[in-house]
Design a protein around this motif. Structure first.
Motif, PDB file in Angstrom:
ATOM      1  N   VAL A  72       0.748  -1.198  -0.183  1.00 33.76           N
ATOM      2  CA  VAL A  72      -0.058   0.108  -0.021  1.00 33.76           C
ATOM      3  C   VAL A  72       0.775   1.267   0.028  1.00 33.76           C
ATOM      4  N   LEU A  88      -5.025  -3.226   8.048  1.00 38.62           N
ATOM      5  CA  LEU A  88      -4.437  -4.427   7.283  1.00 38.62           C
ATOM      6  C   LEU A  88      -4.547  -5.608   8.077  1.00 38.62           C
ATOM      7  N   ASP A  89      -3.301  -6.336   8.315  1.00 36.82           N
ATOM      8  CA  ASP A  89      -3.398  -7.530   9.235  1.00 36.82           C
ATOM      9  C   ASP A  89      -2.968  -7.091  10.815  1.00 36.82           C
ATOM     10  N   THR A 110       5.048  -2.925   2.471  1.00 38.37           N
ATOM     11  CA  THR A 110       4.561  -4.109   2.103  1.00 38.37           C
ATOM     12  C   THR A 110       4.337  -5.171   3.170  1.00 38.37           C
ATOM     13  N   ARG A 111       3.136  -5.876   3.025  1.00 37.36           N
ATOM     14  CA  ARG A 111       2.716  -6.893   3.949  1.00 37.36           C
ATOM     15  C   ARG A 111       2.475  -8.196   3.160  1.00 37.36           C
ATOM     16  N   LEU A 113      -0.105 -10.764   3.175  1.00 36.22           N
ATOM     17  CA  LEU A 113      -1.584 -10.748   3.304  1.00 36.22           C
ATOM     18  C   LEU A 113      -2.142 -12.229   2.964  1.00 36.22           C
ATOM     19  N   SER A 117     -10.179  -9.421   2.347  1.00 36.82           N
ATOM     20  CA  SER A 117     -10.365  -8.086   2.203  1.00 36.82           C
ATOM     21  C   SER A 117      -9.873  -7.429   3.547  1.00 36.82           C
ATOM     22  N   TYR A 118      -9.170  -6.482   3.481  1.00 34.11           N
ATOM     23  CA  TYR A 118      -8.553  -5.756   4.722  1.00 34.11           C
ATOM     24  C   TYR A 118      -8.695  -4.260   4.535  1.00 34.11           C
ATOM     25  N   PHE A 120      -8.194  -0.381   6.022  1.00 40.53           N
ATOM     26  CA  PHE A 120      -6.709   0.279   6.641  1.00 40.53           C
ATOM     27  C   PHE A 120      -7.157   1.840   6.317  1.00 40.53           C
ATOM     28  N   TYR A 134      -7.277   4.594  -3.390  1.00 43.89           N
ATOM     29  CA  TYR A 134      -7.912   3.057  -3.113  1.00 43.89           C
ATOM     30  C   TYR A 134      -9.460   3.134  -2.708  1.00 43.89           C
TER      31      TYR A 134
END
Length: 254
Positions: A72, A88-89, A110-111, A113, A117-118, A120, A134
């Protein structure tokens, strides 16, 4: 008998603390459709388990979902000196710092995942704000961003779409798969409890498939075995540990 079963499921599966565990048990292993199980459970106990999270956990278990690198990013805005993201997570109480990409000059993080759907939201010098690069959605008075991660496998994506829909139900074969998976995860938790008390004999091996599933739970929960509020061996039902692990990874609330 009907109400006694629902009440005992809420207490036995969730030990009185996790209605989501009872809800998943009714959906995965007792043949209930999820909306009907939710109505039955909430009619005998004041609770609000997140039905969407149980759908997502179900899809995770029934597809060979692998975590994907997801970035993101946003363009630097004005004079903001610190740009972060929450959600996010990691949830809303953890803030991740964005770093400038030397090639694109965008601020990014950067994650890894799992498909799903997340929600944020970006934080600029302490001010929370959505980014219209977004998709957004309303959560009460708040406007949040959301990002959807799709699995690479098209078949898995079809299964996920069905299970995540409002009318999505499990096939008999899928319930059989979930029953086997929960049994294997329960055996892993029992093995972990035994290992905590004494070294296991060298010839003992947990099933490879169960080890892989347990690794996915560990990945979601982190290395802290107290994330569930108790050690795996302290619960009377390893099945409850398995269900709670997956629901905890989806941040299901009671």
């Amino acid at each position: 008998v009907y109400f006694a079963f629902v009440q005992s499921a809420a207490l036995a599966a969730g030990m009185g603390r996790a209605p989501a565990t009872a809800l998943a048990y009714m959906f995965w292993l007792r043949g209930w459709q999820l909306p009907a199980a939710w109505e039955a459970l909430t009619s005998v106990r004041a609770c609000s388990p997140r039905i969407e999270a149980i759908r997502a956990a179900t899809a995770d278990l029934l597809t060979d979902s692998k975590a994907l690198d997801v970035t993101v990013s946003m363009r630097r805005r004005g004079t903001a000196s610190k740009v972060q993201v929450a959600g996010l997570d990691v949830g809303w109480h953890t803030l991740l710092d964005l770093q400038e990409n030397p090639v694109t000059h965008r601020l990014e993080v950067t994650r890894q995942l799992l498909p799903g759907s997340y929600p944020f939201k970006f934080i600029l010098d302490g001010t929370w704000c959505p980014n219209h690069d977004y998709p957004t959605y309303k959560d009460g008075d708040n406007t949040n961003n959301i990002i959807t991660v799709l699995p690479r496998d098209a078949t898995d994506n079809t299964i996920r779409e069905r299970l995540l829909s409002q009318t999505g139900d499990l096939l008999d074969a899928e319930r059989d798969t979930l029953a086997r998976t929960m049994a294997e995860l329960g055996e892993v938790s029992r093995a972990a409890a035994r290992a905590a008390r004494a070294p296991p004999p060298q010839h003992c091996r947990t099933p490879r498939r169960a080890e892989a599933q347990h690794a996915r739970v560990r990945c979601s929960l982190g290395d802290d075995s107290t994330a569930l509020g108790c050690s795996p061996g302290s619960m009377s039902s390893p099945m409850a540990v398995a269900v709670m692990s997956w629901l905890h990874s989806r941040a299901v609330t009671s």
